[in-house]
Write a protein that holds these residues in place. Structure first.
Motif, PDB file in Angstrom:
ATOM      1  N   GLY A  77       1.617  -4.923  -8.552  1.00 24.17           N
ATOM      2  CA  GLY A  77       2.629  -4.612  -7.554  1.00 24.17           C
ATOM      3  C   GLY A  77       4.028  -4.725  -8.121  1.00 24.17           C
ATOM      4  O   GLY A  77       4.284  -5.500  -9.039  1.00 24.17           O
ATOM      5  N   ARG A  79      -1.418   2.041 -11.135  1.00 25.77           N
ATOM      6  CA  ARG A  79      -0.259   1.278 -11.614  1.00 25.77           C
ATOM      7  C   ARG A  79       0.882   2.228 -11.942  1.00 25.77           C
ATOM      8  O   ARG A  79       2.045   1.946 -11.656  1.00 25.77           O
ATOM      9  CB  ARG A  79      -0.627   0.492 -12.875  1.00 25.77           C
ATOM     10  CG  ARG A  79      -1.628  -0.574 -12.666  1.00 25.77           C
ATOM     11  CD  ARG A  79      -2.132  -1.079 -14.026  1.00 25.77           C
ATOM     12  NE  ARG A  79      -3.244  -1.969 -13.857  1.00 25.77           N
ATOM     13  CZ  ARG A  79      -3.209  -3.255 -14.147  1.00 25.77           C
ATOM     14  NH1 ARG A  79      -2.133  -3.794 -14.661  1.00 25.77           N
ATOM     15  NH2 ARG A  79      -4.259  -4.014 -13.951  1.00 25.77           N
ATOM     16  N   CYS A  81       2.852   3.255  -9.003  1.00 29.34           N
ATOM     17  CA  CYS A  81       3.772   2.169  -8.607  1.00 29.34           C
ATOM     18  C   CYS A  81       5.056   2.254  -9.424  1.00 29.34           C
ATOM     19  O   CYS A  81       6.156   2.275  -8.871  1.00 29.34           O
ATOM     20  CB  CYS A  81       3.128   0.803  -8.852  1.00 29.34           C
ATOM     21  SG  CYS A  81       1.722   0.400  -7.819  1.00 29.34           S
ATOM     22  N   ALA A 132      -0.558   2.445  -3.582  1.00 31.18           N
ATOM     23  CA  ALA A 132      -0.476   3.497  -4.599  1.00 31.18           C
ATOM     24  C   ALA A 132      -1.871   3.694  -5.180  1.00 31.18           C
ATOM     25  O   ALA A 132      -2.721   2.810  -5.102  1.00 31.18           O
ATOM     26  CB  ALA A 132       0.513   3.098  -5.689  1.00 31.18           C
ATOM     27  N   VAL A 191       5.373  -1.748  -3.649  1.00 32.35           N
ATOM     28  CA  VAL A 191       4.407  -0.711  -3.986  1.00 32.35           C
ATOM     29  C   VAL A 191       3.301  -1.380  -4.781  1.00 32.35           C
ATOM     30  O   VAL A 191       3.570  -2.037  -5.794  1.00 32.35           O
ATOM     31  CB  VAL A 191       5.048   0.425  -4.825  1.00 32.35           C
ATOM     32  CG1 VAL A 191       4.070   1.568  -4.989  1.00 32.35           C
ATOM     33  CG2 VAL A 191       6.348   0.906  -4.199  1.00 32.35           C
ATOM     34  N   SER A 192       2.049  -1.245  -4.312  1.00 32.68           N
ATOM     35  CA  SER A 192       0.975  -1.953  -5.003  1.00 32.68           C
ATOM     36  C   SER A 192      -0.286  -1.107  -5.130  1.00 32.68           C
ATOM     37  O   SER A 192      -0.558  -0.226  -4.329  1.00 32.68           O
ATOM     38  CB  SER A 192       0.656  -3.262  -4.287  1.00 32.68           C
ATOM     39  OG  SER A 192       0.219  -3.002  -2.963  1.00 32.68           O
ATOM     40  N   TRP A 193      -1.025  -1.438  -6.173  1.00 29.11           N
ATOM     41  CA  TRP A 193      -2.325  -0.827  -6.460  1.00 29.11           C
ATOM     42  C   TRP A 193      -3.341  -1.955  -6.592  1.00 29.11           C
ATOM     43  O   TRP A 193      -3.009  -3.034  -7.098  1.00 29.11           O
ATOM     44  CB  TRP A 193      -2.262  -0.050  -7.777  1.00 29.11           C
ATOM     45  CG  TRP A 193      -3.619   0.253  -8.331  1.00 29.11           C
ATOM     46  CD1 TRP A 193      -4.422   1.308  -8.011  1.00 29.11           C
ATOM     47  CD2 TRP A 193      -4.338  -0.524  -9.290  1.00 29.11           C
ATOM     48  NE1 TRP A 193      -5.593   1.232  -8.709  1.00 29.11           N
ATOM     49  CE2 TRP A 193      -5.566   0.108  -9.500  1.00 29.11           C
ATOM     50  CE3 TRP A 193      -4.066  -1.716  -9.973  1.00 29.11           C
ATOM     51  CZ2 TRP A 193      -6.520  -0.384 -10.379  1.00 29.11           C
ATOM     52  CZ3 TRP A 193      -5.014  -2.208 -10.839  1.00 29.11           C
ATOM     53  CH2 TRP A 193      -6.224  -1.537 -11.037  1.00 29.11           C
TER      54      TRP A 193
END
Length: 140
Positions: free
Chosen positions: A109, A80, A83, A77, A122-124
């Protein structure tokens, strides 16, 4: 350019199409059949969702038992917030919480299960901050 096709079993291709459309991903009719639908995650990344009648044709062994986690599909992503927004959409459209969010400052995440129980993470990550923290090598 290489393409990636993730193949997953689902109870209903129509229900899966509706779920992923609600998350902002579009179906691709080019790879659709009576028992399979194609969801576009990114330009060259697709999820093929197969109803049981078609899924069995892909297997050379037994499928993972219901209620187990065979794999985690991970998406990046841009923030945040992205996400959290994607997980909120998943939960509002039949998904469920998989685990708690993880926040290490330079990376964040979170995750959900889709209606068929598949785990999506889903992570940044701020690559420069992660490199500075020694968690990854220097950005290329």
């Amino acid at each position: 350019m290489r393409m990636a096709f993730l193949n997953v079993p689902v109870a209903s291709k129509e229900a899966s199409k509706a779920f992923f459309s609600a998350l902002g991903f579009a179906p691709n009719p080019q790879f659709e059949s009576d028992d399979t639908a194609c969801i576009v995650i990114e330009e060259n990344i697709f999820v093929l969702v197969h109803e049981p009648s078609r899924w069995k044709d892909f297997l050379h062994s037994e499928s993972a038992p219901a209620g187990t986690t065979e794999y985690v599909l991970a998406l990046s992503a841009d923030s945040r917030q992205e996400c959290d927004d994607l997980v909120a959409k998943a939960l509002a459209n039949g998904g469920s919480v998989y685990g708690p969010a993880t926040d290490l400052g330079f990376t964040y995440g979170t995750s959900f299960r889709d209606p068929d129980g598949h785990v999506w993470e889903v992570s940044w990550m701020d690559l420069a901050a992660a490199a500075e923290a020694g968690s990854i090598g220097e950005p290329a």
